[in-house]
Design a protein around this motif. Structure first.
Motif, PDB file in Angstrom:
ATOM      1  N   SER A  70       0.834  -1.192   0.000  1.00 12.45           N
ATOM      2  CA  SER A  70       0.000   0.000   0.000  1.00 12.45           C
ATOM      3  C   SER A  70       0.876   1.253   0.000  1.00 12.45           C
ATOM      4  O   SER A  70       1.574   1.525   0.979  1.00 12.45           O
ATOM      5  N   LYS A  71       0.846   1.986  -1.108  1.00 14.35           N
ATOM      6  CA  LYS A  71       1.594   3.243  -1.184  1.00 14.35           C
ATOM      7  C   LYS A  71       0.954   4.319  -0.324  1.00 14.35           C
ATOM      8  O   LYS A  71       1.616   5.245   0.110  1.00 14.35           O
ATOM      9  N   SER A  72      -0.353   4.183  -0.080  1.00 11.73           N
ATOM     10  CA  SER A  72      -1.055   5.181   0.731  1.00 11.73           C
ATOM     11  C   SER A  72      -0.628   5.131   2.191  1.00 11.73           C
ATOM     12  O   SER A  72      -0.554   6.159   2.869  1.00 11.73           O
ATOM     13  N   ARG A  73      -0.361   3.917   2.684  1.00  5.83           N
ATOM     14  CA  ARG A  73      -0.008   3.774   4.094  1.00  5.83           C
ATOM     15  C   ARG A  73       1.368   3.166   4.325  1.00  5.83           C
ATOM     16  O   ARG A  73       1.747   2.917   5.466  1.00  5.83           O
ATOM     17  N   GLU A  74       2.102   2.929   3.240  1.00  2.79           N
ATOM     18  CA  GLU A  74       3.447   2.351   3.341  1.00  2.79           C
ATOM     19  C   GLU A  74       3.420   1.049   4.141  1.00  2.79           C
ATOM     20  O   GLU A  74       4.229   0.853   5.057  1.00  2.79           O
ATOM     21  N   TYR A 143      -9.040  -4.856  -3.561  1.00  9.26           N
ATOM     22  CA  TYR A 143      -8.477  -3.816  -4.418  1.00  9.26           C
ATOM     23  C   TYR A 143      -8.721  -4.144  -5.892  1.00  9.26           C
ATOM     24  O   TYR A 143      -8.450  -5.269  -6.335  1.00  9.26           O
ATOM     25  N   GLU A 173       1.616  -2.524  -6.388  1.00  7.59           N
ATOM     26  CA  GLU A 173       1.436  -1.401  -5.466  1.00  7.59           C
ATOM     27  C   GLU A 173       0.007  -0.882  -5.602  1.00  7.59           C
ATOM     28  O   GLU A 173      -0.492  -0.720  -6.722  1.00  7.59           O
ATOM     29  N   ARG A 175      -3.297   1.757  -3.894  1.00 10.14           N
ATOM     30  CA  ARG A 175      -3.631   2.966  -3.142  1.00 10.14           C
ATOM     31  C   ARG A 175      -5.044   2.844  -2.592  1.00 10.14           C
ATOM     32  O   ARG A 175      -5.846   2.032  -3.069  1.00 10.14           O
ATOM     33  N   ASP A 176      -5.342   3.664  -1.615  1.00  9.42           N
ATOM     34  CA  ASP A 176      -6.643   3.579  -0.950  1.00  9.42           C
ATOM     35  C   ASP A 176      -7.810   3.768  -1.910  1.00  9.42           C
ATOM     36  O   ASP A 176      -8.872   3.163  -1.724  1.00  9.42           O
ATOM     37  N   ASP A 177      -7.634   4.606  -2.951  1.00 12.01           N
ATOM     38  CA  ASP A 177      -8.754   4.841  -3.855  1.00 12.01           C
ATOM     39  C   ASP A 177      -9.041   3.647  -4.762  1.00 12.01           C
ATOM     40  O   ASP A 177     -10.032   3.639  -5.494  1.00 12.01           O
TER      41      ASP A 177
END
Length: 231
Positions: A70-74, A143, A173, A175-177
């Motif tokens: 998750s790039k949003s939360r690392e 996801y 990878e 992201r949240d969206d």
């Protein structure tokens, strides 16, 4: 009545990851049915250096696994679920006999069979490996990712002894969206999504670490720390 066939079983712990994903009230063992969809036992014979040799084998379905980050939360994303084979292996130790009858859930809690794994699944559809991996990411972790975002890392074998299934590891990878569902699997699957920080995940591959996860999880993490994480 279920008996412990082996000696000391390997240690296990689920306390660091909280409660198990599901509630298991009964476990029992029996022989493999001849119409099993996933496992086919057999024997291979061959002559090597003029010596006849045999090997008992188990044919299993090929699979794909996806290391999600998750790039949003690392954070790295894993799944937890009960695996009957792991439970049986821990209970019986090194004895190769398949026990039959009821398991003693007080002596052998179901949590013993809960694994920490990468998202993944069986290659049982007429689709590309990347498309199957894409479906697993949606079904298990929620996801929705484009096929192009799945990086093919490498191919390997799940084992080279009695069983050997072709495995393909992807890296993706997110992201949240891109989170469009809760995940947790389909049909009767009971899968829990778990996120670990990079430092938490690093402890899984440190010398002396123990986990109920399969080699795919360890291989994926080692690749990640070698190729993606420079700290």
């Amino acid at each position: 009545m279920f008996k412990l066939l082996g000696g000391l079983h390997r240690s296990w712990s689920s306390s660091t990851l909280g409660k198990p994903p599901g509630c298991i009230s009964r476990i029992w063992f029996g022989p493999l049915p001849k119409d099993s969809k996933w496992v086919k036992p057999g024997r291979i014979s061959y002559i090597e250096n003029d010596v006849k040799k045999t090997a008992d084998i188990v044919k299993i379905v090929d699979g794909v696994v996806v290391l999600l980050f998750s790039k949003s939360r690392e954070k790295l994303i894993f799944v937890r679920q009960f695996r009957g084979s792991v439970y049986h292996g821990i209970c019986t130790g090194s004895n190769v006999q398949v026990s039959e009858g009821e398991a003693d859930l007080e002596r052998f809690p179901p949590e013993m069979g809960v694994t920490l794994e990468l998202c993944g699944g069986a290659v049982d559809k007429d689709k590309s490996l990347a498309e199957i991996a894409q479906e697993e990411v949606l079904e298990e972790c929620g996801y929705k990712v484009p096929v192009e975002s799945l990086k093919h890392v490498f191919d390997y074998r799940s084992g080279v002894g009695a069983s050997s299934g072709a495995m393909t590891l992807f890296y993706c990878e997110v992201r949240d969206d891109q989170k469009v569902a809760m995940g947790g699997g389909v049909d009767n699957e009971v899968i829990q999504v778990v996120e670990l920080s990079v430092e938490e995940a690093r402890k899984l591959v440190q010398t002396g670490a123990k986990t109920n996860g399969g080699p795919s999880c360890m291989m994926g993490l080692l690749w990640f720390f070698l190729q993606k994480d420079s700290n």
